[in-house]
Motif scaffolding. Structure first.
Motif, PDB file in Angstrom:
ATOM      1  N   ASP A   1       6.242  -5.879   0.304  1.00  0.00           N
ATOM      2  CA  ASP A   1       5.969  -6.193  -1.295  1.00  0.00           C
ATOM      3  C   ASP A   1       4.896  -5.380  -2.200  1.00  0.00           C
ATOM      4  O   ASP A   1       3.979  -4.417  -1.364  1.00  0.00           O
ATOM      5  N   LEU A   2       4.888  -5.633  -3.295  1.00  0.00           N
ATOM      6  CA  LEU A   2       3.620  -4.781  -3.958  1.00  0.00           C
ATOM      7  C   LEU A   2       2.525  -5.446  -3.474  1.00  0.00           C
ATOM      8  O   LEU A   2       2.167  -6.670  -3.389  1.00  0.00           O
TER       9      LEU A   2
ATOM     10  N   LYS B   1       0.281  -0.536  -4.630  1.00  0.00           N
ATOM     11  CA  LYS B   1       1.250   0.130  -3.555  1.00  0.00           C
ATOM     12  C   LYS B   1       2.437  -0.802  -3.451  1.00  0.00           C
ATOM     13  O   LYS B   1       2.369  -1.814  -3.352  1.00  0.00           O
ATOM     14  N   GLY B   2       3.526  -0.077  -3.036  1.00  0.00           N
ATOM     15  CA  GLY B   2       4.815  -0.760  -2.727  1.00  0.00           C
ATOM     16  C   GLY B   2       5.716   0.322  -2.836  1.00  0.00           C
ATOM     17  O   GLY B   2       5.737   1.320  -3.203  1.00  0.00           O
TER      18      GLY B   2
ATOM     19  N   LEU C   1      -3.491   7.885 -11.445  1.00  0.00           N
ATOM     20  CA  LEU C   1      -2.818   8.843 -10.718  1.00  0.00           C
ATOM     21  C   LEU C   1      -1.595   8.144  -9.897  1.00  0.00           C
ATOM     22  O   LEU C   1      -1.645   7.171  -9.439  1.00  0.00           O
ATOM     23  N   THR C   2      -0.286   8.810  -9.951  1.00  0.00           N
ATOM     24  CA  THR C   2       0.814   8.270  -9.193  1.00  0.00           C
ATOM     25  C   THR C   2       1.425   9.306  -8.162  1.00  0.00           C
ATOM     26  O   THR C   2       1.299  10.286  -8.417  1.00  0.00           O
ATOM     27  N   ASN C   3       2.088   8.477  -6.927  1.00  0.00           N
ATOM     28  CA  ASN C   3       2.916   9.142  -6.173  1.00  0.00           C
ATOM     29  C   ASN C   3       4.002   8.220  -5.877  1.00  0.00           C
ATOM     30  O   ASN C   3       4.333   7.108  -6.564  1.00  0.00           O
ATOM     31  N   THR C   4       4.766   8.526  -4.629  1.00  0.00           N
ATOM     32  CA  THR C   4       6.023   7.831  -4.659  1.00  0.00           C
ATOM     33  C   THR C   4       5.712   6.276  -4.265  1.00  0.00           C
ATOM     34  O   THR C   4       6.595   5.539  -4.880  1.00  0.00           O
ATOM     35  N   SER C   5       4.723   5.867  -3.804  1.00  0.00           N
ATOM     36  CA  SER C   5       4.675   4.305  -3.399  1.00  0.00           C
ATOM     37  C   SER C   5       3.485   3.853  -3.753  1.00  0.00           C
ATOM     38  O   SER C   5       2.936   2.788  -3.264  1.00  0.00           O
ATOM     39  N   SER C   6       2.299   4.579  -4.579  1.00  0.00           N
ATOM     40  CA  SER C   6       1.143   4.082  -5.011  1.00  0.00           C
ATOM     41  C   SER C   6       0.861   4.427  -6.436  1.00  0.00           C
ATOM     42  O   SER C   6       1.241   5.417  -6.859  1.00  0.00           O
ATOM     43  N   ILE C   7       0.134   3.575  -7.064  1.00  0.00           N
ATOM     44  CA  ILE C   7      -0.548   3.942  -8.294  1.00  0.00           C
ATOM     45  C   ILE C   7      -2.106   3.787  -7.992  1.00  0.00           C
ATOM     46  O   ILE C   7      -2.606   2.715  -7.689  1.00  0.00           O
ATOM     47  N   LEU C   8      -2.828   4.663  -8.342  1.00  0.00           N
ATOM     48  CA  LEU C   8      -4.313   4.707  -8.333  1.00  0.00           C
ATOM     49  C   LEU C   8      -5.077   4.647  -9.785  1.00  0.00           C
ATOM     50  O   LEU C   8      -4.465   5.430 -10.563  1.00  0.00           O
ATOM     51  N   LEU C   9      -5.753   3.919  -9.884  1.00  0.00           N
ATOM     52  CA  LEU C   9      -6.632   3.536 -11.155  1.00  0.00           C
ATOM     53  C   LEU C   9      -7.829   3.301 -11.231  1.00  0.00           C
ATOM     54  O   LEU C   9      -8.413   3.116  -9.994  1.00  0.00           O
ATOM     55  N   PHE C  10      -8.665   4.036 -12.130  1.00  0.00           N
ATOM     56  CA  PHE C  10     -10.107   4.101 -12.137  1.00  0.00           C
ATOM     57  C   PHE C  10     -10.558   3.391 -13.426  1.00  0.00           C
ATOM     58  O   PHE C  10     -10.224   3.819 -14.695  1.00  0.00           O
TER      59      PHE C  10
ATOM     60  N   GLY D   1       2.508 -10.553 -10.798  1.00  0.00           N
ATOM     61  CA  GLY D   1       2.971 -11.797  -9.923  1.00  0.00           C
ATOM     62  C   GLY D   1       2.472 -11.829  -8.693  1.00  0.00           C
ATOM     63  O   GLY D   1       3.145 -12.506  -7.945  1.00  0.00           O
ATOM     64  N   LEU D   2       1.292 -11.198  -8.663  1.00  0.00           N
ATOM     65  CA  LEU D   2       0.611 -11.400  -7.254  1.00  0.00           C
ATOM     66  C   LEU D   2      -0.463 -12.188  -7.008  1.00  0.00           C
ATOM     67  O   LEU D   2      -1.203 -11.967  -6.095  1.00  0.00           O
TER      68      LEU D   2
END
Length: 416
Positions: free
Chosen positions: A263-264, A356-357, A385-394, A412-413
């Motif tokens: 899950d996310l 991530k998810g 920053l983004t990649n296949t399975s995660s978003i990085l936020l600052f 919804g987490l």
């Protein structure tokens, strides 16, 4: 004294290339027969032969002037695997083995899905119950179950397909339900390679890889194993990818370990504040030596958490737990040494958040769902920053808890 020996239990999935013609089907069946003679419990999953699925899509769409609906197309596409499973079962019997194929018309059919035609989602609880009820007992009778991959059936009996890579999904679900020791994916490659052999000459086989690294390869568009299938891989069951050419199911190939997050998830990654270090200039992307010196200076002094580069700026996010003075001096020296670099800047006291998810990049609007609640609450995003399975936020260190709670609420987490 009761014999406690438990035979090794494996699920073998043959891809379309491994079943492209009668000779290859016979070779694949012979490989199964060889392992069965050793007392192993084997369940087989087959794809459609060769390029059958692509051919069926083309014929169906041309015949219907492009107006075939998804439910009808699923019923048509399933014929590829439904034919393949019958041929493979007959091939096994020709080697003196007892085998039984399953078809979605059977009341014992185990892969039950929702009604998302062309990309159906298995209902795992129902699948596992039927696998254990109808397939598992065949092993005690020395019968090899043969399943058509890619195909599902709704609770009310409509045929579905699981999307591209669906035969891998079938194999993973079957393995979990059978509590298999291993899944073997028989393909047209020696395993997972260091590069796409269609693009790069002489790539090397990777002996072992974890699932999260493997799914990152999808960024390049190279689908060694589809991401959706990997969602169903049991973490306790290794997967081995091998080449059909040798006709040997014991070849080394590539071992795939681990699992993807189901899950996310959203969390604060670094317990320390983070700094953003930026070099501004002109045509920096054309000067790899500047990028190299930049990374080397960071490596000497702290931990690099993320980086981005465009034509006129080079940005890094680094852990701030160490004194940044020496690092700042080193970066400033890079600016002085290269005429393309004009100036540098540092922003301190940032927080590093991660969402991530599986399949984030296939979730429309995910960036908006993350950024909009922050905007409405006057929380600035200083980097993403983004990649296949995660978003990085600052974001600002002072805003970290509030930002995390807003993101969790939007996705919804809450409570996780």
């Amino acid at each position: 004294m009761q014999n406690s020996f438990k035979p090794e239990r494996i699920v073998v999935k043959f891809g379309g290339a491994a079943l492209a013609d009668g000779e290859k089907v016979s070779k694949a069946a012979k490989a199964v027969a060889k392992e069965a003679s050793k007392g192993k419990h084997i369940a087989v999953v087959v794809s459609a032969m060769g390029k059958t699925t692509d051919a069926l899509i083309e014929v169906a769409k041309n015949a219907c002037n492009g107006n075939v609906n998804a439910e009808e197309l699923d019923d048509i596409l399933a014929m590829g695997e439904r034919t393949s499973v019958r041929i493979f079962t007959a091939a096994l019997k020709s080697y003196g083995l007892k085998a039984r194929y399953f078809d979605p018309a059977d009341p014992e059919w185990p892969i039950i899905t929702d009604d998302s035609f062309l990309n159906a989602n298995p209902i795992i609880e129902l699948c596992e119950e039927k696998i254990q009820r109808f397939i598992l007992p065949l092993f005690e009778k020395k019968i090899i179950p043969v399943m058509p991959g890619f195909i599902g059936k709704t609770i009310d009996g409509k045929i579905t397909t699981l999307g591209r890579g669906g035969s891998d999904t079938t194999a993973f679900i079957l393995a979990k339900g059978l509590k298999a020791n291993e899944v073997i994916l028989v393909t047209d490659a020696d395993g997972i390679m260091t590069a796409d052999p269609k693009i790069v000459k002489n790539p090397r086989r990777i002996s072992e890889i974890d699932v999260q690294t493997l799914v990152g390869l999808a960024d390049s568009g190279t689908k060694f194993i589809h991401r959706k299938a990997l969602k169903y891989k049991d973490p306790s069951i290794n997967v081995r990818v091998i080449n059909h050419a040798s006709g040997d199911l014991n070849q080394e190939g590539t071992i795939i370990r681990g699992e993807l997050p189901k899950d996310l998830e959203a969390d604060i990654v670094s317990p320390f504040p983070v700094a953003s270090i930026r070099i501004l200039g002109k045509k920096l992307s054309e000067r790899p030596e500047i990028v190299g010196e930049f990374i080397e200076n960071i490596r000497k002094h702290t931990v690099l958490l993320g980086m981005s580069l465009d034509e006129n700026s080079l940005v890094s996010f680094v852990a701030e737990k160490e004194d940044l003075q020496a690092l700042a001096e080193g970066i400033h020296q890079i600016v002085l040494n290269h005429r393309e670099a004009i100036a540098m800047s540092i922003r301190r006291n940032l927080a590093f958040l991660r969402i991530k998810g599986v399949g984030l990049e296939e979730t429309p609007g995910i960036i908006g769902r993350i950024s909009e609640p922050l905007r409405l609450n006057n929380i600035n995003i200083f980097g993403i920053l983004t990649n296949t399975s995660s978003i990085l936020l600052f974001v600002s260190w002072d805003d970290r808890e509030r930002a995390l709670n807003l993101i969790k609420c939007s996705l919804g987490l809450e409570g996780r």
